[in-house]
Design an enzyme around this catalytic site. Structure first.
Site, PDB file in Angstrom:
ATOM      1  N   GLU A  35       0.847  -1.192   0.000  1.00  0.00           N
ATOM      2  CA  GLU A  35       0.000   0.000   0.000  1.00  0.00           C
ATOM      3  C   GLU A  35       0.886   1.245   0.000  1.00  0.00           C
ATOM      4  O   GLU A  35       1.804   1.357   0.815  1.00  0.00           O
ATOM      5  CB  GLU A  35      -0.918  -0.022   1.237  1.00  0.00           C
ATOM      6  CG  GLU A  35      -1.628   1.266   1.559  1.00  0.00           C
ATOM      7  CD  GLU A  35      -2.515   1.796   0.418  1.00  0.00           C
ATOM      8  OE1 GLU A  35      -3.355   1.034  -0.088  1.00  0.00           O
ATOM      9  OE2 GLU A  35      -2.350   2.981   0.043  1.00  0.00           O
ATOM     10  N   GLY A  48     -21.874   2.097   2.415  1.00  0.00           N
ATOM     11  CA  GLY A  48     -22.903   1.092   2.676  1.00  0.00           C
ATOM     12  C   GLY A  48     -22.439  -0.261   2.157  1.00  0.00           C
ATOM     13  O   GLY A  48     -21.927  -0.361   1.052  1.00  0.00           O
ATOM     14  N   ARG A 108     -16.735   5.056   6.885  1.00  0.00           N
ATOM     15  CA  ARG A 108     -15.775   4.382   6.008  1.00  0.00           C
ATOM     16  C   ARG A 108     -14.407   4.208   6.677  1.00  0.00           C
ATOM     17  O   ARG A 108     -13.819   3.140   6.638  1.00  0.00           O
ATOM     18  CB  ARG A 108     -15.619   5.164   4.694  1.00  0.00           C
ATOM     19  CG  ARG A 108     -14.674   4.488   3.706  1.00  0.00           C
ATOM     20  CD  ARG A 108     -14.541   5.308   2.424  1.00  0.00           C
ATOM     21  NE  ARG A 108     -13.728   4.616   1.447  1.00  0.00           N
ATOM     22  CZ  ARG A 108     -12.391   4.645   1.413  1.00  0.00           C
ATOM     23  NH1 ARG A 108     -11.737   5.351   2.294  1.00  0.00           N
ATOM     24  NH2 ARG A 108     -11.732   3.966   0.508  1.00  0.00           N
ATOM     25  N   ARG A 186     -18.669  16.017   0.254  1.00  0.00           N
ATOM     26  CA  ARG A 186     -18.949  15.158   1.393  1.00  0.00           C
ATOM     27  C   ARG A 186     -18.156  15.589   2.620  1.00  0.00           C
ATOM     28  O   ARG A 186     -17.098  16.204   2.502  1.00  0.00           O
ATOM     29  CB  ARG A 186     -18.685  13.698   1.063  1.00  0.00           C
ATOM     30  CG  ARG A 186     -17.322  13.446   0.478  1.00  0.00           C
ATOM     31  CD  ARG A 186     -17.089  11.975   0.171  1.00  0.00           C
ATOM     32  NE  ARG A 186     -17.666  11.537  -1.074  1.00  0.00           N
ATOM     33  CZ  ARG A 186     -18.405  10.441  -1.203  1.00  0.00           C
ATOM     34  NH1 ARG A 186     -18.695   9.707  -0.165  1.00  0.00           N
ATOM     35  NH2 ARG A 186     -18.864  10.078  -2.365  1.00  0.00           N
ATOM     36  N   TYR A 216     -32.692  14.795   0.801  1.00  0.00           N
ATOM     37  CA  TYR A 216     -33.520  15.875   0.272  1.00  0.00           C
ATOM     38  C   TYR A 216     -33.259  15.991  -1.222  1.00  0.00           C
ATOM     39  O   TYR A 216     -32.090  16.052  -1.647  1.00  0.00           O
ATOM     40  CB  TYR A 216     -33.176  17.209   0.958  1.00  0.00           C
ATOM     41  CG  TYR A 216     -33.522  17.206   2.426  1.00  0.00           C
ATOM     42  CD1 TYR A 216     -32.713  16.548   3.342  1.00  0.00           C
ATOM     43  CD2 TYR A 216     -34.684  17.834   2.876  1.00  0.00           C
ATOM     44  CE1 TYR A 216     -33.044  16.505   4.680  1.00  0.00           C
ATOM     45  CE2 TYR A 216     -35.024  17.803   4.230  1.00  0.00           C
ATOM     46  CZ  TYR A 216     -34.203  17.132   5.123  1.00  0.00           C
ATOM     47  OH  TYR A 216     -34.541  17.088   6.447  1.00  0.00           O
ATOM     48  N   ASP A 311     -12.228  -1.003  -7.888  1.00  0.00           N
ATOM     49  CA  ASP A 311     -12.351   0.216  -8.694  1.00  0.00           C
ATOM     50  C   ASP A 311     -11.351   0.244  -9.852  1.00  0.00           C
ATOM     51  O   ASP A 311     -11.580   0.896 -10.861  1.00  0.00           O
ATOM     52  CB  ASP A 311     -12.120   1.457  -7.821  1.00  0.00           C
ATOM     53  CG  ASP A 311     -13.371   1.891  -7.075  1.00  0.00           C
ATOM     54  OD1 ASP A 311     -14.364   1.127  -7.104  1.00  0.00           O
ATOM     55  OD2 ASP A 311     -13.363   2.977  -6.469  1.00  0.00           O
ATOM     56  N   GLY A 324     -17.746  -0.615  -2.814  1.00  0.00           N
ATOM     57  CA  GLY A 324     -17.111  -1.497  -1.838  1.00  0.00           C
ATOM     58  C   GLY A 324     -17.612  -2.931  -1.976  1.00  0.00           C
ATOM     59  O   GLY A 324     -16.844  -3.889  -1.913  1.00  0.00           O
TER      60      GLY A 324
HETATM   61  C1  LIG Z   1     -10.025   8.340  -0.222  1.00  0.00           C
HETATM   62  C2  LIG Z   1     -11.290   7.586  -0.599  1.00  0.00           C
HETATM   63  C3  LIG Z   1     -12.469   7.915  -0.003  1.00  0.00           C
HETATM   64  C4  LIG Z   1     -13.642   7.249  -0.355  1.00  0.00           C
HETATM   65  N1  LIG Z   1     -14.780   7.590   0.282  1.00  0.00           N
HETATM   66  C5  LIG Z   1     -15.904   6.908   0.022  1.00  0.00           C
HETATM   67  C6  LIG Z   1     -17.081   7.222   0.727  1.00  0.00           C
HETATM   68  O1  LIG Z   1     -17.105   8.112   1.575  1.00  0.00           O
HETATM   69  N2  LIG Z   1     -18.200   6.504   0.427  1.00  0.00           N
HETATM   70  C7  LIG Z   1     -18.188   5.499  -0.506  1.00  0.00           C
HETATM   71  O2  LIG Z   1     -19.217   4.858  -0.735  1.00  0.00           O
HETATM   72  N3  LIG Z   1     -17.078   5.167  -1.176  1.00  0.00           N
HETATM   73  C8  LIG Z   1     -15.934   5.846  -0.934  1.00  0.00           C
HETATM   74  N4  LIG Z   1     -14.803   5.521  -1.597  1.00  0.00           N
HETATM   75  C9  LIG Z   1     -14.864   4.478  -2.645  1.00  0.00           C
HETATM   76  C10 LIG Z   1     -14.928   3.087  -2.157  1.00  0.00           C
HETATM   77  O3  LIG Z   1     -14.226   2.917  -0.969  1.00  0.00           O
HETATM   78  C11 LIG Z   1     -14.353   2.239  -3.285  1.00  0.00           C
HETATM   79  O4  LIG Z   1     -15.185   2.413  -4.422  1.00  0.00           O
HETATM   80  C12 LIG Z   1     -14.414   0.786  -3.027  1.00  0.00           C
HETATM   81  O5  LIG Z   1     -14.194   0.456  -1.721  1.00  0.00           O
HETATM   82  C13 LIG Z   1     -13.454   0.022  -3.960  1.00  0.00           C
HETATM   83  O6  LIG Z   1     -12.243  -0.124  -3.322  1.00  0.00           O
HETATM   84  P1  LIG Z   1     -10.885  -0.527  -4.000  1.00  0.00           P
HETATM   85  O7  LIG Z   1     -10.169  -1.324  -2.978  1.00  0.00           O
HETATM   86  O8  LIG Z   1     -11.092  -1.116  -5.329  1.00  0.00           O
HETATM   87  O9  LIG Z   1     -10.164   0.868  -4.248  1.00  0.00           O
HETATM   88  P2  LIG Z   1      -9.712   1.993  -3.227  1.00  0.00           P
HETATM   89  O10 LIG Z   1     -10.559   2.012  -2.022  1.00  0.00           O
HETATM   90  O11 LIG Z   1      -9.583   3.226  -4.008  1.00  0.00           O
HETATM   91  O12 LIG Z   1      -8.244   1.511  -2.760  1.00  0.00           O
HETATM   92  C14 LIG Z   1      -7.137   1.561  -3.607  1.00  0.00           C
HETATM   93  C15 LIG Z   1      -5.883   1.565  -2.762  1.00  0.00           C
HETATM   94  O13 LIG Z   1      -4.746   1.403  -3.605  1.00  0.00           O
HETATM   95  C16 LIG Z   1      -3.702   2.233  -3.151  1.00  0.00           C
HETATM   96  N5  LIG Z   1      -2.787   2.454  -4.271  1.00  0.00           N
HETATM   97  C17 LIG Z   1      -3.036   3.150  -5.405  1.00  0.00           C
HETATM   98  N6  LIG Z   1      -1.969   3.114  -6.234  1.00  0.00           N
HETATM   99  C18 LIG Z   1      -1.018   2.371  -5.606  1.00  0.00           C
HETATM  100  C19 LIG Z   1       0.298   1.983  -5.969  1.00  0.00           C
HETATM  101  N7  LIG Z   1       0.851   2.328  -7.131  1.00  0.00           N
HETATM  102  N8  LIG Z   1       1.015   1.237  -5.089  1.00  0.00           N
HETATM  103  C20 LIG Z   1       0.465   0.858  -3.904  1.00  0.00           C
HETATM  104  N9  LIG Z   1      -0.786   1.215  -3.518  1.00  0.00           N
HETATM  105  C21 LIG Z   1      -1.523   1.949  -4.359  1.00  0.00           C
HETATM  106  C22 LIG Z   1      -4.453   3.477  -2.680  1.00  0.00           C
HETATM  107  O14 LIG Z   1      -3.672   4.251  -1.802  1.00  0.00           O
HETATM  108  C23 LIG Z   1      -5.679   2.876  -2.014  1.00  0.00           C
HETATM  109  O15 LIG Z   1      -5.487   2.614  -0.649  1.00  0.00           O
HETATM  110  C24 LIG Z   1     -13.628   6.205  -1.316  1.00  0.00           C
HETATM  111  C25 LIG Z   1     -12.413   5.852  -1.932  1.00  0.00           C
HETATM  112  C26 LIG Z   1     -11.251   6.531  -1.567  1.00  0.00           C
HETATM  113  C27 LIG Z   1      -9.938   6.130  -2.218  1.00  0.00           C
END
Ligand SMILES: Cc1cc2nc3c(=O)[nH]c(=O)nc-3n(C[C@H](O)[C@H](O)[C@H](O)COP(=O)(O)OP(=O)(O)OC[C@H]3O[C@@H](n4cnc5c(N)ncnc54)[C@H](O)[C@@H]3O)c2cc1C
Length: 446
Positions: A35, A48, A108, A186, A216, A311, A324
């Protein structure tokens, strides 16, 4: 846990990467989680999780969420309340976290921290402050370069989020993200900020025993506001159509709430909402320009040993609440495919995972775009029910799906399709291929 000789590198420890790390560790694989953030500190407001992913997290603890959930992380909401722009309540939908189609609302950051702690507690090798910048694969292995070191494994799972660097390298695709001209703001902050403010403390009406969640709907504007952890935190989110001043889709860009306060002046119910928004402490408001990502053609690399999930593979607009959830489903399905294909056929595992999940996720991606339109075009008086806002348009096929059971049942059929180049008909989507089914409001599972 049965020991396996499989080694897996996971890039990115958000919900997708962490769930993949835990699911793989549980099956005995050696996991290296990387990470780029220096520690587990995270941002975000409310997320959620519905039955389709909650069941996966609960299975780590004999079916209960006790390893992840406590009073400080959940929203104890008993009803989702919907209001029109005048502030008149149009609907109060009873809310029950234990109903898989509704699911839990979490802080979150709180949930992610607990997931990190759990993963560390069960002994997973998580490395922070490590940025992966190169990926490689051969016939027999795959790996990354990170902080000038070469790491080697049987496969690489890239869960590096919306701005994934891995996406282009692994899939060869760098799709253009479409600006839908909506800016999402947010915030979440300590409830003490509003506790003594007469015009704002209405939001604490259920504290300290429960929480509220109110939405709303006004023209081109939607505000969701409530509390978390029985009134210890206040959160709000606001989507405004037509704003174009935000240039990036990054999740959390610091902002001031000025644009919202200005917009709320033209909304009849805006005063009470603005009273809360105005108490947002400096540094606690973030905004993001919403961009729609089209489905990728594939998630797996040419050599079959690297895959994007979460994502990185399929970002969603935040309207279907599946970002998520689908990342966690990806993680569980991938770990099972690796178990069933074994070390001898890692590329088969990754290709079957894609076969099982690609259509399902693409359909939800398309659906989340349509859902957004109805949120910002609330037609309360429309004869057409689908145009009226609803607290409960959650499709059973999405929210109650059991991807673990489904993967064990379908793996061999999908593997046969991969090996023999046969057509595979997914069974985790509606037969007619439509996102919204007649059973939208039922809790029937497929
Ligand atoms: C800062 C943030 C806030 C969010 N807030 C909300 C929210 O309030 N409500 C909601 O519904 N969803 C939110 N989301 C989105 C939601 O969490 C994600 O859509 C979902 O959980 C998918 O997660 P993921 O693990 O695929 O990606 P992410 O949650 O984006 O995680 C990706 C991770 O990869 C790491 N990373 C990226 N590039 C590299 C690299 N080159 N080397 C090592 N590590 C790397 C990032 O630092 C991050 O920790 C948020 C996402 C983020 C990043």
């Amino acid at each position: 846990m049965t020991k396996s000789d499989l080694t897996v590198i996971i890039v990115g420890l958000g919900f997708g990467g962490l769930a993949a790390a835990i699911e793989c560790h549980r099956r005995g694989y050696r996991v290296i989680g990387l990470e780029k953030k220096p520690d587990t500190n995270q941002l975000g407001d409310i997320i959620g999780l519905s039955g389709n992913s909650i069941s996966i997290l609960a299975a780590w603890n004999d079916g209960s969420l006790g390893h992840l959930v406590d009073d400080d992380v959940t929203c104890e909401v008993t009803a989702l309340e919907l209001f029109d722009s005048q502030g008149d309540q149009k609907l109060a939908m009873p809310y029950n976290s234990n109903n898989p189609i509704q699911g839990y609302l979490f802080r979150r950051t709180g949930l992610l921290t607990r997931l990190y702690n759990y993963a560390i507690h069960i002994g997973i090798d998580l490395r922070f402050g490590v940025t992966v910048d190169q990926y490689w694969e051969t016939d027999g292995s795959a790996g990354v370069y990170a902080n000038n070191a070469k790491l080697t494994a049987d496969c690489v799972i890239a869960a590096d989020g919306l701005h994934s660097k891995a996406r282009g390298i692994i899939t060869g695709e760098t799709p253009e993200l479409r600006d839908i001209r909506v800016v999402a703001y947010r915030s979440i902050f300590d409830a003490s900020e509003v506790a003594n403010v007469p015009e704002a403390k209405w939001v604490l009406e259920k504290a300290p025993t429960a929480d509220i969640f109110q939405t709303y709907y006004a023209e081109d504007t939607m505000v969701a506001m409530g509390t978390a952890a029985k009134g210890r935190y206040v959160h709000w989110g606001c989507a405004i159509r037509g704003s174009s001043e935000v240039k990036s889709e990054a999740w959390m860009q610091p902002a001031t709430p000025d644009a919202i306060l200005k917009r709320l002046k033209s909304v009849p119910a805006g005063r009470k909402l603005a009273a809360v928004v105005a108490r947002t402490p400096p540094g606690k408001c973030f905004h993001q320009s919403l961009r729609a990502m089209p489905p990728l053609r594939k998630w797996v690399s040419a050599g079959g040993r690297m895959i994007v999930i979460g994502d990185a593979a399929h970002s969603f607009l935040p309207y279907a609440g599946q970002g998520g959830n689908q990342a966690i489903e990806d993680a569980a399905v991938l770990a099972i495919c690796l178990e069933l294909a074994g070390k001898k056929d890692v590329p088969l595992a990754l290709r079957v995972m894609e076969k099982l999940r690609h259509r399902r996720v693409s359909l939800i991606q398309e659906g989340s775009m349509k859902a957004g339109d109805s949120f910002l075009n609330a037609a309360w008086d429309s004869e057409d029910e689908s145009k009226r806002p609803s607290a409960f348009t959650h499709q059973a096929w999405v929210y109650t799906h059991n991807c673990v059971k489904h993967t064990y049942e379908e793996f061999h059929t999908a593997a046969d399709a991969v090996i023999n180049g046969r057509e595979y008909t997914p069974t985790n989507v509606p037969a007619n291929g439509e996102f919204c089914q007649d059973d939208c409001k039922s809790s029937k599972s497929i």
